[in-house]
Design a protein around this motif. Structure first.
Motif, PDB file in Angstrom:
ATOM      1  N   ILE A 165     -26.126  14.114 -40.703  1.00  0.00           N
ATOM      2  CA  ILE A 165     -25.023  13.295 -40.184  1.00  0.00           C
ATOM      3  C   ILE A 165     -24.212  14.121 -39.182  1.00  0.00           C
ATOM      4  O   ILE A 165     -23.962  15.311 -39.409  1.00  0.00           O
ATOM      5  CB  ILE A 165     -24.090  12.816 -41.316  1.00  0.00           C
ATOM      6  CG1 ILE A 165     -24.894  12.243 -42.491  1.00  0.00           C
ATOM      7  CG2 ILE A 165     -23.090  11.805 -40.805  1.00  0.00           C
ATOM      8  CD1 ILE A 165     -24.043  11.903 -43.710  1.00  0.00           C
ATOM      9  N   HIS A 166     -23.797  13.494 -38.104  1.00  0.00           N
ATOM     10  CA  HIS A 166     -22.908  14.158 -37.145  1.00  0.00           C
ATOM     11  C   HIS A 166     -21.470  13.816 -37.513  1.00  0.00           C
ATOM     12  O   HIS A 166     -21.072  12.653 -37.458  1.00  0.00           O
ATOM     13  CB  HIS A 166     -23.221  13.699 -35.717  1.00  0.00           C
ATOM     14  CG  HIS A 166     -22.713  14.642 -34.669  1.00  0.00           C
ATOM     15  ND1 HIS A 166     -23.255  15.911 -34.495  1.00  0.00           N
ATOM     16  CD2 HIS A 166     -21.721  14.534 -33.753  1.00  0.00           C
ATOM     17  CE1 HIS A 166     -22.628  16.511 -33.512  1.00  0.00           C
ATOM     18  NE2 HIS A 166     -21.676  15.702 -33.056  1.00  0.00           N
ATOM     19  N   ASN A 167     -20.714  14.825 -37.917  1.00  0.00           N
ATOM     20  CA  ASN A 167     -19.368  14.651 -38.484  1.00  0.00           C
ATOM     21  C   ASN A 167     -19.475  13.933 -39.822  1.00  0.00           C
ATOM     22  O   ASN A 167     -18.987  12.811 -40.013  1.00  0.00           O
ATOM     23  CB  ASN A 167     -18.441  13.894 -37.530  1.00  0.00           C
ATOM     24  CG  ASN A 167     -16.982  13.949 -37.978  1.00  0.00           C
ATOM     25  OD1 ASN A 167     -16.615  14.742 -38.848  1.00  0.00           O
ATOM     26  ND2 ASN A 167     -16.155  13.104 -37.406  1.00  0.00           N
ATOM     27  N   ALA A 168     -20.119  14.601 -40.758  1.00  0.00           N
ATOM     28  CA  ALA A 168     -20.467  13.999 -42.049  1.00  0.00           C
ATOM     29  C   ALA A 168     -19.246  13.561 -42.846  1.00  0.00           C
ATOM     30  O   ALA A 168     -19.311  12.574 -43.595  1.00  0.00           O
ATOM     31  CB  ALA A 168     -21.296  14.991 -42.861  1.00  0.00           C
ATOM     32  N   LYS A 169     -18.131  14.265 -42.710  1.00  0.00           N
ATOM     33  CA  LYS A 169     -16.942  13.923 -43.498  1.00  0.00           C
ATOM     34  C   LYS A 169     -16.542  12.474 -43.268  1.00  0.00           C
ATOM     35  O   LYS A 169     -16.122  11.779 -44.203  1.00  0.00           O
ATOM     36  CB  LYS A 169     -15.795  14.858 -43.118  1.00  0.00           C
ATOM     37  CG  LYS A 169     -14.524  14.632 -43.920  1.00  0.00           C
ATOM     38  CD  LYS A 169     -13.440  15.638 -43.527  1.00  0.00           C
ATOM     39  CE  LYS A 169     -12.163  15.396 -44.329  1.00  0.00           C
ATOM     40  NZ  LYS A 169     -11.096  16.365 -43.955  1.00  0.00           N
TER      41      LYS A 169
ATOM     42  N   PHE B 163     -22.922  26.757 -30.669  1.00  0.00           N
ATOM     43  CA  PHE B 163     -22.327  26.744 -29.331  1.00  0.00           C
ATOM     44  C   PHE B 163     -20.810  26.844 -29.438  1.00  0.00           C
ATOM     45  O   PHE B 163     -20.089  25.894 -29.115  1.00  0.00           O
ATOM     46  CB  PHE B 163     -22.719  25.465 -28.592  1.00  0.00           C
ATOM     47  CG  PHE B 163     -24.186  25.146 -28.660  1.00  0.00           C
ATOM     48  CD1 PHE B 163     -25.119  25.960 -28.036  1.00  0.00           C
ATOM     49  CD2 PHE B 163     -24.637  24.033 -29.356  1.00  0.00           C
ATOM     50  CE1 PHE B 163     -26.475  25.675 -28.111  1.00  0.00           C
ATOM     51  CE2 PHE B 163     -25.988  23.735 -29.430  1.00  0.00           C
ATOM     52  CZ  PHE B 163     -26.910  24.574 -28.806  1.00  0.00           C
ATOM     53  N   PRO B 164     -20.292  27.982 -29.907  1.00  0.00           N
ATOM     54  CA  PRO B 164     -18.841  28.113 -30.111  1.00  0.00           C
ATOM     55  C   PRO B 164     -18.060  27.913 -28.814  1.00  0.00           C
ATOM     56  O   PRO B 164     -18.431  28.415 -27.764  1.00  0.00           O
ATOM     57  CB  PRO B 164     -18.697  29.548 -30.638  1.00  0.00           C
ATOM     58  CG  PRO B 164     -19.938  30.266 -30.217  1.00  0.00           C
ATOM     59  CD  PRO B 164     -21.014  29.234 -30.228  1.00  0.00           C
ATOM     60  N   GLY B 165     -16.985  27.137 -28.942  1.00  0.00           N
ATOM     61  CA  GLY B 165     -16.111  26.921 -27.797  1.00  0.00           C
ATOM     62  C   GLY B 165     -16.618  25.913 -26.792  1.00  0.00           C
ATOM     63  O   GLY B 165     -15.965  25.671 -25.771  1.00  0.00           O
ATOM     64  N   GLN B 166     -17.773  25.285 -27.052  1.00  0.00           N
ATOM     65  CA  GLN B 166     -18.346  24.317 -26.123  1.00  0.00           C
ATOM     66  C   GLN B 166     -18.303  22.916 -26.726  1.00  0.00           C
ATOM     67  O   GLN B 166     -18.093  22.745 -27.922  1.00  0.00           O
ATOM     68  CB  GLN B 166     -19.786  24.706 -25.783  1.00  0.00           C
ATOM     69  CG  GLN B 166     -19.900  26.093 -25.131  1.00  0.00           C
ATOM     70  CD  GLN B 166     -21.322  26.430 -24.755  1.00  0.00           C
ATOM     71  OE1 GLN B 166     -22.031  25.629 -24.166  1.00  0.00           O
ATOM     72  NE2 GLN B 166     -21.757  27.642 -25.100  1.00  0.00           N
ATOM     73  N   LYS B 167     -18.488  21.905 -25.873  1.00  0.00           N
ATOM     74  CA  LYS B 167     -18.467  20.524 -26.347  1.00  0.00           C
ATOM     75  C   LYS B 167     -19.662  20.269 -27.261  1.00  0.00           C
ATOM     76  O   LYS B 167     -20.787  20.626 -26.926  1.00  0.00           O
ATOM     77  CB  LYS B 167     -18.496  19.563 -25.167  1.00  0.00           C
ATOM     78  CG  LYS B 167     -17.241  19.604 -24.302  1.00  0.00           C
ATOM     79  CD  LYS B 167     -17.336  18.600 -23.163  1.00  0.00           C
ATOM     80  CE  LYS B 167     -16.079  18.618 -22.311  1.00  0.00           C
ATOM     81  NZ  LYS B 167     -16.163  17.644 -21.185  1.00  0.00           N
ATOM     82  N   VAL B 168     -19.405  19.651 -28.388  1.00  0.00           N
ATOM     83  CA  VAL B 168     -20.477  19.416 -29.365  1.00  0.00           C
ATOM     84  C   VAL B 168     -20.497  17.968 -29.845  1.00  0.00           C
ATOM     85  O   VAL B 168     -20.970  17.680 -30.944  1.00  0.00           O
ATOM     86  CB  VAL B 168     -20.350  20.376 -30.573  1.00  0.00           C
ATOM     87  CG1 VAL B 168     -20.693  21.804 -30.174  1.00  0.00           C
ATOM     88  CG2 VAL B 168     -18.947  20.312 -31.180  1.00  0.00           C
ATOM     89  N   SER B 169     -19.978  17.050 -29.029  1.00  0.00           N
ATOM     90  CA  SER B 169     -20.121  15.636 -29.356  1.00  0.00           C
ATOM     91  C   SER B 169     -21.596  15.271 -29.255  1.00  0.00           C
ATOM     92  O   SER B 169     -22.400  16.013 -28.674  1.00  0.00           O
ATOM     93  CB  SER B 169     -19.309  14.778 -28.389  1.00  0.00           C
ATOM     94  OG  SER B 169     -19.846  14.878 -27.076  1.00  0.00           O
ATOM     95  N   LEU B 170     -21.959  14.106 -29.790  1.00  0.00           N
ATOM     96  CA  LEU B 170     -23.352  13.677 -29.700  1.00  0.00           C
ATOM     97  C   LEU B 170     -23.764  13.514 -28.241  1.00  0.00           C
ATOM     98  O   LEU B 170     -24.885  13.889 -27.858  1.00  0.00           O
ATOM     99  CB  LEU B 170     -23.558  12.372 -30.465  1.00  0.00           C
ATOM    100  CG  LEU B 170     -24.991  11.830 -30.505  1.00  0.00           C
ATOM    101  CD1 LEU B 170     -25.956  12.875 -31.067  1.00  0.00           C
ATOM    102  CD2 LEU B 170     -25.056  10.545 -31.325  1.00  0.00           C
TER     103      LEU B 170
END
Length: 239
Positions: A92-96, A132-139
């Protein structure tokens, strides 16, 4: 690897499962041995409340559409969803967010929450932040990074998002499976046998020719594109 994995996503009426928002779409795509099966589950659900305009603007689902589809309320499909998820690893992306809504809906029915269904959770958002720390990680950002085609994605629908996330997850974890995990396999035994061949004390060094150097540069260029900058290998080469 025989773990049953399910790529999962939901759409809802809002952001707060404990403040009256409800689930309106569920999608799950089953994957076994990193191969998608035909055992998918996609359901529209009537939330038994209104659909805020801001939510409809995100996923494109209206109450009118749900009523035209004769979408059931969650109480009619909750057991089916729980049975489908039972014992699987959920990707899941953003499982919470999604787990919060599913647990809320299960609780309203008297069903056990996700963790009591024997499920484990892999959150690709957390994975991406670590990779990828500090980078955009949206789907969307991950689709761009891994060259996943999202041209068919007009709204944030649960099913299309599962399809995209499945491709992103496979790309994110491909390196873990490129090496032979099964030490008992024929290929692994061959590698082990080669490793035990005695090498001479001195090895002849053969320099790369122009064709090989050009191919190497092309590979580094591809890595640069994947990480959105200079890759680690290029940085070390220039050090």
């Amino acid at each position: 690897m025989n773990t049953r994995q399910i790529i999962l996503d939901t759409e809802t009426t809002g952001l707060y499962p404990n403040s009256g928002d409800r689930l309106v779409e569920f999608a799950g795509l089953e994957m076994i041995n990193r191969k998608f099966t035909e055992n998918s589950l996609h359901l529209y659900v009537h939330p038994e409340r209104d659909m805020p305009a801001e939510a409809a603007a995100v996923h494109g689902i209206t109450i009118e559409q749900l009523e035209e589809k004769n979408a059931p309320v969650f109480a009619k499909v909750g057991q089916e969803i729980a049975d489908y998820l039972r014992g699987a690893e959920l990707i899941i992306h953003n499982a919470k967010f999604d787990v919060g809504f599913l647990d809320m809906e299960f609780r309203r029915m008297g069903l056990p929450p996700i963790d009591e269904l024997g499920c484990t959770i892999t959150d690709t958002l957390a994975m991406a932040r670590e990779m990828f720390p500090g980078q955009k990680v949206s789907l969307d950002a991950l689709c761009n990074r891994f060259d996943v085609d999202r041209s068919k994605r007009v709204y944030h629908g649960a099913l299309i998002d599962c399809e995209l996330l499945g491709e992103v997850y496979l790309a994110m974890t491909r390196g873990q499976f490129d090496l032979m995990a099964d030490s008992g396999s024929e290929e692994a035994e061959q590698v082990h046998a080669v490793a035990e061949i005695k090498r001479p004390a001195r090895l002849k060094v053969i320099q790369a020719d122009e064709t090989e150097l050009s191919a190497h540069e092309a590979y580094l260029d591809a890595l640069d594109k994947a990480v959105g900058g200079a890759c680690l290998w290029r940085g070390e080469a220039g050090a």
